[in-house]
Design an enzyme around this catalytic site. Sequence first.
Site, PDB file in Angstrom:
ATOM      1  N   THR A  63       0.878  -1.240   0.122  1.00 14.40           N
ATOM      2  CA  THR A  63      -0.002  -0.122  -0.030  1.00 14.40           C
ATOM      3  C   THR A  63       0.910   1.271  -0.008  1.00 14.40           C
ATOM      4  O   THR A  63       0.392   2.191  -0.616  1.00 14.40           O
ATOM      5  CB  THR A  63      -0.831   0.121   1.181  1.00 14.40           C
ATOM      6  OG1 THR A  63      -1.789  -1.024   1.055  1.00 14.40           O
ATOM      7  CG2 THR A  63      -1.739   1.229   1.358  1.00 14.40           C
ATOM      8  N   ASP A 108       1.656  -6.661  -4.576  1.00 13.54           N
ATOM      9  CA  ASP A 108       0.663  -6.600  -3.414  1.00 13.54           C
ATOM     10  C   ASP A 108       1.085  -7.920  -2.629  1.00 13.54           C
ATOM     11  O   ASP A 108       1.201  -8.820  -3.260  1.00 13.54           O
ATOM     12  CB  ASP A 108      -0.736  -6.598  -3.781  1.00 13.54           C
ATOM     13  CG  ASP A 108      -1.767  -6.642  -2.732  1.00 13.54           C
ATOM     14  OD1 ASP A 108      -1.509  -7.178  -1.890  1.00 13.54           O
ATOM     15  OD2 ASP A 108      -2.550  -5.759  -2.811  1.00 13.54           O
ATOM     16  N   THR A 129       1.473  -4.916   3.872  1.00 13.46           N
ATOM     17  CA  THR A 129       1.164  -5.344   5.493  1.00 13.46           C
ATOM     18  C   THR A 129       0.550  -6.624   5.253  1.00 13.46           C
ATOM     19  O   THR A 129       0.807  -7.624   6.456  1.00 13.46           O
ATOM     20  CB  THR A 129       0.216  -4.189   6.060  1.00 13.46           C
ATOM     21  OG1 THR A 129      -1.051  -4.042   5.467  1.00 13.46           O
ATOM     22  CG2 THR A 129       0.919  -2.914   6.319  1.00 13.46           C
TER      23      THR A 129
HETATM   24  N1  ASP Z   1      -2.815  -5.517   0.274  1.00 11.16           N
HETATM   25  C1  ASP Z   1      -1.736  -4.635   0.727  1.00 11.16           C
HETATM   26  C2  ASP Z   1      -0.556  -5.524   0.757  1.00 11.16           C
HETATM   27  O1  ASP Z   1      -0.451  -6.305   1.559  1.00 11.16           O
HETATM   28  C3  ASP Z   1      -2.124  -4.083   2.059  1.00 11.16           C
HETATM   29  C4  ASP Z   1      -0.930  -3.139   2.563  1.00 11.16           C
HETATM   30  O2  ASP Z   1      -0.045  -2.988   2.010  1.00 11.16           O
HETATM   31  O3  ASP Z   1      -1.011  -2.653   3.436  1.00 11.16           O
HETATM   32  O4  ASP Z   1       0.354  -5.556  -0.179  1.00 11.16           O
END
Ligand code: ASP
Length: 351
Positions: free
Chosen positions: A19, A63, A95
Amino acid sequence: MIRAKNKRPNILLVYTGGTIGMVKNAETGALCPFDFENILSNIPEINMIDCTLHSYSFPCLLDSSNINPENWTQIASVIEEKYDQYDGFVVLHGTDTMAYTTSALSFMFSGLEKPVIFTGSQLPIGHLRTDAKENLITAIELASLTEADSMPVVREVCLYFQHELYRGNRSTKVNAEQFSAFASPNCPALAHSGVHLSINKELLRQPAMSEFALSTSLSSDVLLLHIYPGMNQEMIKYLLDYPKLKGVILLTYGAGNAPSNEDFIDLLKQKIDQDIPIVNITQCLKGTVSQGDYAVSEGLAKIGVISGRDMTKEAALTKMMYLLPRVKTVNEFRKMFEKDLRGEISAIIRE
Ligand code: ASP
């Protein structure tokens, strides 16, 4: 409190996706990975940090829901290749699976003597209220900290998020919408960022006894099996009979409890007899497995299910993936799995 020394440390910023660098697709509104320059141009403050910063961006940004063991190897290999050139590494990562990656890398690296700090954000860096700036700036500051003898303060794989530095293999994602997205339920934070950076020195990993090395052989033939009331026995049998199955992590209730019916226990015993290790990890966020506390876990202990004690599911799964190619029997596996390899398990055995 420890301060970074005068010598400017060399830090490598590795961008994998997530993200933090995403922008909205104009047609669908969904967030998609974007290029690295987007991050750096949104955070000019980065130049004020007392370090020499270089960056490396993966050509194909991910992602983190798409990340797999091959990508773990790619990330770890960049760090291995540049290990002698840099004093510390900050990895930008999505995340969603960050805690799996930090756990996996903690086992894949041995003799690590430098900080490898993962971070990311809940809101993209271009967003007005983004959490990315603080996360990134402080992760770089933590990676730059040195002792009086110029050795790095942090010598392990960590995850920094929303003011807390956690051991990578103790972390888990606990919140999909708050900025404090991670927790380290069974191990206190290694450092906290407030007015000062306060380091929990006694918790940090001590200097390594072996040379730095990267091991990339991992087994993916593992099953993470979440126990639930009403689980269909035939379906479990079908999954456990997968011919290439090499190991199972059983996510059990409370202190390591599971249905105690004979069919289920027999099914597990058959697998253990075929040298397929089964590890017991609790579904609870906090606390430890303690087989034998209840009658419903006695059967598991008796047939040789291995207690994963207070490990996170991420640590248990990746430790299993790391150990399976290195052992031949369930007994060899048990001996290695029960050891604290990288600070992933608490010292006190309560069983
Ligand atoms: N879907 C994203 C990822 O894990 C969520 C994030 O980065 O917060 O790449």
